[in-house]
Write an enzyme that holds these catalytic residues in place. Sequence first.
Site, short mmCIF file in Angstrom:
data_model
loop_
_atom_site.label_atom_id
_atom_site.label_comp_id
_atom_site.label_asym_id
_atom_site.label_seq_id
_atom_site.Cartn_x
_atom_site.Cartn_y
_atom_site.Cartn_z
N GLY A 54 0.85 -1.19 0.00
CA GLY A 54 0.00 0.00 0.00
C GLY A 54 0.88 1.23 0.00
O GLY A 54 2.06 1.15 0.36
N CYS A 81 5.44 -6.02 1.63
CA CYS A 81 5.79 -4.60 1.60
C CYS A 81 5.12 -3.84 2.76
O CYS A 81 5.46 -4.09 3.91
CB CYS A 81 5.43 -4.03 0.22
SG CYS A 81 6.24 -2.48 -0.08
N TYR A 82 4.16 -2.99 2.49
CA TYR A 82 3.47 -2.30 3.60
C TYR A 82 2.89 -3.32 4.58
O TYR A 82 2.87 -3.11 5.78
CB TYR A 82 2.36 -1.40 3.02
CG TYR A 82 1.54 -0.68 4.06
CD1 TYR A 82 2.02 0.49 4.65
CD2 TYR A 82 0.30 -1.17 4.46
CE1 TYR A 82 1.27 1.15 5.61
CE2 TYR A 82 -0.46 -0.52 5.42
CZ TYR A 82 0.02 0.64 5.99
OH TYR A 82 -0.72 1.30 6.94
N HIS A 169 7.91 -7.37 -3.79
CA HIS A 169 6.61 -7.81 -4.32
C HIS A 169 6.74 -9.13 -5.08
O HIS A 169 7.17 -9.12 -6.23
CB HIS A 169 6.04 -6.74 -5.26
CG HIS A 169 5.59 -5.51 -4.54
ND1 HIS A 169 4.33 -5.38 -4.00
CD2 HIS A 169 6.26 -4.37 -4.23
CE1 HIS A 169 4.22 -4.21 -3.40
NE2 HIS A 169 5.38 -3.57 -3.52
N GLU A 171 4.37 -10.83 -6.26
CA GLU A 171 3.26 -11.02 -7.19
C GLU A 171 3.53 -10.47 -8.58
O GLU A 171 2.85 -10.85 -9.53
CB GLU A 171 1.97 -10.38 -6.61
CG GLU A 171 1.97 -8.85 -6.51
CD GLU A 171 2.64 -8.31 -5.25
OE1 GLU A 171 3.46 -9.03 -4.65
OE2 GLU A 171 2.36 -7.16 -4.88
N ASP A 227 -18.03 -11.81 -21.47
CA ASP A 227 -18.68 -12.03 -20.18
C ASP A 227 -20.12 -12.52 -20.32
O ASP A 227 -20.52 -13.50 -19.71
CB ASP A 227 -18.65 -10.75 -19.34
CG ASP A 227 -17.23 -10.20 -19.23
OD1 ASP A 227 -16.29 -10.98 -19.46
OD2 ASP A 227 -17.08 -9.00 -18.94
N LYS A 369 -11.19 -11.97 -15.28
CA LYS A 369 -11.40 -12.11 -16.72
C LYS A 369 -10.74 -13.37 -17.31
O LYS A 369 -11.35 -14.10 -18.08
CB LYS A 369 -10.84 -10.87 -17.42
CG LYS A 369 -11.23 -10.74 -18.87
CD LYS A 369 -12.60 -10.15 -18.99
CE LYS A 369 -13.00 -9.88 -20.41
NZ LYS A 369 -14.27 -9.14 -20.45
#
Length: 513
Positions: A54, A81-82, A169, A171, A227, A369
Amino acid sequence: MLEQIIILDFGSQYTQVIARRIRECNVYSSIVRHDTPATQLARLHPRGLVLSGGPASVYAKDAPLPDRALFELGVPVLGICYGQQIMAHYLGGKVEPGQKREFGKGQLKVQDSFCPLFANLPETLQVWNSHGDKLAAIPPGFSRVAATQNSDYAAMEDRSRKLFGLQFHPEVAHTPHGREILANFVHNVCGCGKNWTMRSYIDTAVEAIRAQVGKEKVILGLSGGVDSSVAAALLHKAIGSQLTCIFVNNGLLRGREAVVVREVFGQHFKIKLRYENAAKLFLGRLKGVTDPERKRKLIGKTFIEVFEAATQRAGHARFLAQGTLYPDVIESVPIGGNPAAMIKSHHNVGGLPKKMRFQLVEPLKCLFKDEVRELGLELGLPREIVLRQPFPGPGLAVRILGEVTPARLNILRNADTIVVEEMKSSGWYRPRWQSFAVLLPVRSVGVMGDERTYDYTIAIRAVESQDGMTADWVRLPPELLEKLSNRIINEVKGVNRVCFDITSKPPGTIEWE
Ligand code: XMP
């Protein structure tokens, strides 16, 4: 009960990426607000918690803080991180402003290779950092696991309490072994199996739809996009003929759109499909209209009218199905401010008037998605639909500058078909991008054979974008551009010039209107 990892969102731009990476490990993950009470978290029976990054500092006046009791739940926690700083701050460590903001690539040296997060990984790893504050002391009970040049505590753990912190990070793609670190957390530390697959999701979703709908009828507005198409196929599997799909041809569709929808859903899936050809009505109302926002409003209003009339003709239905996706329902955290102001009014089926009193069925509400595409393929939808690029609700109307007329639509449709064909056959078509033609109804002089021409211009737009909020133009190879230009000018009557749009967003937008 489905095993899940819960991510607490502290406003990082990567929170959704964490969720996606965990799901790619075939483990279900969901995102909740950072201040969700620990008692509420416990009721969801998570196998592990992740505290996201964050933009704030733990010492800031309005710093987003979690419920302290979450560390007492006995559930493994990974702070990123944060998230790591919060963990340290709450449990007796020390966070201080870094001498230097560490941003970008760094080299991580793993000092304790017994840490389960780094199992089976090299001792030196490339990682991606983005932080100002850093850890000056880790809390009692914790040990240091890895360091970078700038931080001594780039990774920490309290293995007995299953609490872990990472300064970098894992990710993002710039941390090449990040997926393995997250996989180690969810499988080795949290003990999750690989239960989240689209094949198993179909069974769960079919049951849930049947339980919600019972014997009632369901209406779905089919747009031909990914979708609503996947939602239709899933609902059809669950409730068969209780489902009626309504497809409105607004006369502003791309070349094969209406044909494909009728073939796939009407003929192949044998779904009850009401095909509403309202092209004349839409084009009649658009006559003389040149302002982009007026076009959008008119199209949105007309769509609702046509759709409403069609639902009435379809007989009484209690439910309306929508292809809402997970990113639309996550409660966003406005930390650090999100300046994503609405630049254009978007009119989708979501904007149906309140007086249409339906109960909603949203069977894709917890999917990203990419998962929806995978689900579509699993349900047997053709790749042409599942791997389709996004297409705006007002269709080709926002790709013809100024007035929309049948003649201009015809020119644009022909040029656009060529763009799609060539992007596909050259291997440059990507479902997450948008590539299309735009008609500029200004005339310029050209020469063809021995004749002077005075015709319209086609602009080709090809952009790469994650979420439509920002976009970069794609560096298409000159050979492909040459082919596009030759084919459009030779095959599309009324066009004598082709340009390639090299504007990013911002400052441009993806559509021209
Ligand atoms: P812009 O042009 O605003 O587009 O950069 C961002 C994304 O939104 C799509 N778009 C629309 N979609 N109704 C829609 O359903 C609209 O009026 C509309 N305008 C733009 C655009 O194609 C891109 O994906």
